[in-house]
Design an enzyme around this catalytic site. Sequence first.
Site, PDB file in Angstrom:
ATOM      1  CE  LYS A   1      33.173 119.696  12.738  1.00 55.22           C
ATOM      2  NZ  LYS A   1      34.588 119.671  12.807  1.00 55.22           N
TER       3      LYS A   1
ATOM      4  CE  LYS B   1      33.768 111.803  13.042  1.00 54.78           C
ATOM      5  NZ  LYS B   1      34.094 112.898  13.937  1.00 54.78           N
TER       6      LYS B   1
END
Length: 301
Positions: free
Chosen positions: A170, A238
Amino acid sequence: MPVGLIGLGLMGKPMALNLLRAGFAVTVWNRTRTRADEVLRAGARWADSPREVAAGSDVVITIVSDPPALEQVLWGEMGAVTGLRPGSVLVDSSTVSPALARRAAEACAARGADFLDAPVTGGTWGAEKGELVFMVGGKAEVLRRVEPVLAAMGKRWFLLGPHGAGQTVKLAMNAILALQVQALAEALALVSAAGVSAERLLEVLAASMARAPVLDIKGPLMLQRNFAPSFPLRLMHKDLSLALELAGQLGLPLPATAAARETYSAAKGLVREDVDYCAVARFWERTATAGERPTGSVGDT
Ligand code: NA7
């Protein structure tokens, strides 16, 4: 099979609604209770804590913003881990570090429960349509048990290796998306500054090898200056940080990802409201406003 869902943000809410549509008995908890109103009206049951969600569920899904949020819902006061039933499965769909995924897996094992890291791609659009793609780390047998639950929210899932492998892929995926969108924003700024139509660039792009589904979607939004969050810029920032943290642990330089983090960081500093990551295009507005370069805004033709 009773299903629990912890975290009703942009992604969690449509995922809960799809679980309900598929006929699952769904129990939810969210830090801000009012964000649960719609799913409660649609038939979900409210639990007063993550622990209570876990205690009543065979499959518990967590989808919260970042590593501190996940630590809070798993190990904070009335956290989910202490409520997990033996034989249940915790599926974490938040994007966090692979190391945190492995810690969560160990905590589940200590309770006789199983764990899968299963972050998703598809944004709110994929979540609403039930077309998310799950990147899974863990055991094949555990994945098989939760497939009916994933099928209610997504269209595909890939088992990528042991715990942490889903998060690793991811983070790599999001680095690609961040770089593609930044490349398009740069190219739009370049043609605009040179006095050429940004729309025409998109037209040519669509007919070229550089075409990409993400750019088909984000390009027109950037021109319209529609920065409503599908995947928020703060979360992309992030994820770039998490990718760089992982690369640092592996001793691997990622120069393009590092440069993208700088741009996303600067763009994040320019906005107060929650915006999509394609608002990275605003970085070039700043340079225009500051008079550093005579660029036009991205939307200029
Ligand atoms: P959102 O829309 O920002 O939602 C984040 C969710 O995380 C929301 O339910 C928050 O609760 C919850 N949250 C944030 N911090 C905490 C803490 N400290 N404790 C408990 N709950 C918390 O994000 P998305 O839905 O777009 O994305 C979720 C994940 O999927 C993220 O990892 C992405 O990178 C991918 P709130 O409603 O603010 O009380």
